[in-house]
Structure formats: structure tokens, C-alpha cells
Motif scaffolding. Structure first.
Motif: not given
Length: 386
Positions: A162-188
Motif C-alpha cells: 500500500a505504501q510502495k505500489p509497484g515493488y515487491p513487498a519482500f526481497g533479499p535479506g527477508h526470510y525465504l517464506l516471505y519472499r516466495s509467497h508475498y515477495g520477489d520470488l512469487q515466480f516460483f
């Protein structure tokens, strides 16, 4: 996944644990569902970990409750592709104990994107009850901690997007669980990292990931070197640190490390299978044609739009990740998700080069409009009109 699942309360141990299992399953990963298994290693870890959830009663609740309330759809698709050959609409009959045991490494890989193992930060562990930083994080080893982290990821993703639309919510440095479901790794999961992402960008990330996985699957990419040093320039920003394929796919899971080729095949199967879930993509009807660059394989319908999970309603999403949804697809579509999975397994058995496999990938993930922006699809809160 279901971000609207009710929180788990503490009751009498057995009752509370079963309730936890129900809640965690209701919030399972954004993909065709697959059944977690409590392994012998998990049971041994339970005797060494400090969390109260890690005890024989907790493991009994996990193994007893999950099969009754979870649809192992990914397992059914994969076992069908590996030789079960069910009648259309009867895919669940493939999920039998002997078949699961015989293909357990590939099935571990198929499940990995939904439940990737990773280490918790021992110096700054999450402020969530029943998290033991000494124990590798995965749902079967620390279910209450896993659920807490998943809830936290969902809540933080909504705020961040909501604060930063147009960018993934999570990326490198965050837990893999966060990234794969809600972040930059949703392409999994064949999904976009955020609403508005161009279809061509999602497709490119999927292809980048597929090339890396295929290299491991045919044993041409080393699994003991840092990913950033392997020459996959587009992948390096996602894994810039000191992490190998062994770290990524088998942290704390020693028993699968000698078969990472099968694990990688399973991870790739998961992504392609998810691209046929109506909660992940909007696919057009198939034309009845063949893949133009590799015509021995039938061509699926083109992808009209990729979805992103953050604004989807978990309950609505999950309705497309069931045996009923799979049966409707296999009864009414050709090629089916099983056909495509079988074709990929054929290429793997042939040890086809990436150049050959890329032709198949391009056919399966072909786009109607490369500039189509991602969104939640129809899986949003419906207005009451009040």
C-alpha cells in the motif's frame, strides 16, 4: 493460503494442535495444494527442539489431521505424470503410499516452493512464540512458528504494498517464506511479484528460474558453488550472498542432498503446474495446435494474465487448488497440466539440453499480451453494495 484464517488459541494440547493444523492448512501456499509429510527426521528433531509444539503429541496431530483436510493436488499431478495414468477426474487415486515412497525426492521438490526450508536468524530470532532458531524452519518441524511467520508476512505485505505500489513487498535479506509467497520470488508459483507487473517480466523471471533448475536437473550446474558465481546474471540479484543450490534446496534436509537433480525437477514441475491453476493465471482456451518450435508436444492455451497474491482472498484462491478443479481441467482440456508435466519428465529422462527444453518452456508459458499488467483477478473481496 488464506490470510483470513482465524488465529489459533491455546487449549488442551491435543485439541489446540489439531486446531493449529486446520488453520495452517487453510493458509497453505498460493499454489495447487500438496500434502506435507511428517518425516522420521522431524520426529527426531522433535525430541531435541525446545518448543512445546515439537513433541510426539504435536507430531501425532500433524500426521493425523493433515491428510483429512489437505488436497495433495501437486502430488497427484506429478504421480500421474510419472506413470500412474489415471482416468480423467480420478487423479487423487494416484496418491498412494507406495507411489509416494517411490518418488519421495521428486515430491519433496514439488512441495519445496510452498514450504522451503530455511534457517532462522539466531542472533535476532523472530518475536513469535514457539520458534526455535536451532531448528530448520519448515511447516512439519515448527508448525506454530511457520504459521506465525506466514501471518506476519501477509500483514506486512499489505502495508508495504500500500505504501510502495509497484515493488515487491519482500526481497533479499527477508526470510525465504516471505519472499516466495508475498515477495520477489512469487515466480516460483507462476505469479507476479506485485499488481501491475508486466506479463513479459513475470515470464522472464520464470524462464530465468527454469534455466537454473534445468541445469541442476540434468547435472550440468554445480550445487556446491555460490549461486552468484554460476554465471546466471539475471538470477544473481535474487541470491547475492553466500548461498549454494544445496543451501537453497536442502538446508537442514540432509537426506535429499545426493539427489538434488530430482529435487530441481520437482521444483520446476511445481512452477509449470501452478501456471495452470486459475488462481494463478488466466489461460485462454487451447487451439488444438502443436508447439511451433518443438511440434512433438501439444500447445496449451496462451496466458492472458498473471495474478499476484497480495490482494487475493485466500478462500477464493484455494477453491481453484482442489481435486475438483483439477478434475474439471483434465476432463475438459487438452493438453492438461498432467500432459505438460509428463512432457517435461520426458525431456528430463532424455537429458535434453536447455536449448531444447527452452522451446518447450516458451510454448507452455506463451503470452497473449506481453504488456498485460498483473492483478488479483476475480479473487478479491466482493462488494456487498451497501
Amino acid at each position: 493460503m488464506n490470510t483470513n484464517a482465524k488465529s489459533v488459541r491455546s487449549h488442551v494440547a491435543a485439541r489446540g494442535l489439531v486446531a493449529l493444523c486446520v488453520s495452517s492448512i487453510a493458509m497453505s501456499a498460493a499454489s495447487f495444494q500438496v500434502l506435507p509429510k511428517v518425516s522420521d527426521v522431524d520426529r527426531k528433531v522433535a525430541g531435541l527442539g525446545s518448543g512445546w509444539i515439537l513433541n510426539p503429541l504435536g507430531q501425532f496431530a500433524m500426521s493425523g489431521a493433515l491428510p483429512m483436510i489437505k488436497n495433495p493436488v501437486h502430488e497427484a499431478i506429478t504421480l500421474s505424470a510419472l506413470g500412474c495414468n489415471p482416468s480423467p477426474g480420478e487423479e487423487k487415486d494416484c496418491v498412494v503410499l507406495d507411489a509416494v515412497k517411490a518418488n519421495r525426492i521428486v515430491l519433496y521438490g514439488v512441495r519445496w516452493p510452498d514450504d522451503p526450508p530455511f534457517s532462522l536468524d539466531r542472533n535476532n530470532p523472530p518475536a513469535i512464540s514457539d520458534c526455535d532458531a536451532r531448528v530448520t524452519m519448515r511447516s512439519t518441524a515448527q508448525p506454530k512458528c511457520w504459521l506465525g511467520l506466514f501471518n506476519d508476512a501477509g500483514a506486512k505485505a499489505k502495508t508495504t504494498l500500500a505504501q510502495k505500489p509497484g515493488y515487491p513487498a519482500f526481497g533479499p535479506g527477508h526470510y525465504l517464506l516471505y519472499r516466495s509467497h508475498y515477495g520477489d520470488l512469487q515466480f516460483f508459483h507462476s505469479m507476479a511479484a506485485y499488481d501491475g507487473e508486466r506479463a513479459a517480466d513475470t515470464q522472464a523471471r520464470m524462464k530465468m528460474w527454469a534455466q537454473f533448475l534445468w541445469g541442476i536437473a540434468i547435472k550440468q550446474v554445480p550445487t556446491d558453488r555460490f549461486i552468484r558465481d554460476l554465471g546466471f546474471d539475471q538470477l544473481t540479484p535474487y541470491f547475492p550472498g553466500d548461498i549454494t543450490a544445496t543451501n537453497l534446496f536442502a538446508t537442514g534436509i540432509v537426506e535429499v542432498r545426493k539427489d538434488l537433480d530430482k529435487v530441481a525437477l520437482g521444483v520446476l514441475l511445481h512452477m509449470l503446474q501452478d501456471s495452470f491453476s486459475q488462481a494463478h493465471t488466466d489461460r485462454l482456451p487451447e487451439t488444438g495446435g502443436q508447439c511451433s518450435q518443438i511440434p512433438r508436444f501439444a500447445k496449451p492455451g496462451k496466458i492472458a494474465q498473471f495474478y499476484s497474491y497480495a490482494r487475493q482472498v485466500g478462500k477464493s484462491h484455494d477453491e481453484e487448488d482442489t481435486f475438483d478443479a483439477l478434475g474439471l481441467q483434465t476432463l475438459q482440456t487438452s493438453p492438461t497440466v498432467i500432459d505438460v508435466s509428463r512432457d517435461l519428465v520426458t525431456l528430463w529422462n532424455e537429458k535434453a539440453s536447455w536449448e531444447e527444453t527452452a522451446k518447450f518452456f516458451d510454448c507452455v508459458v506463451d503470452l497473449q499480451n506481453p504488456d498485460e499488467p498483473a492483478g488479483p483477478g476475480r479473487f478479491v473481496e466482493q462488494s456487498t453494495g451497501k
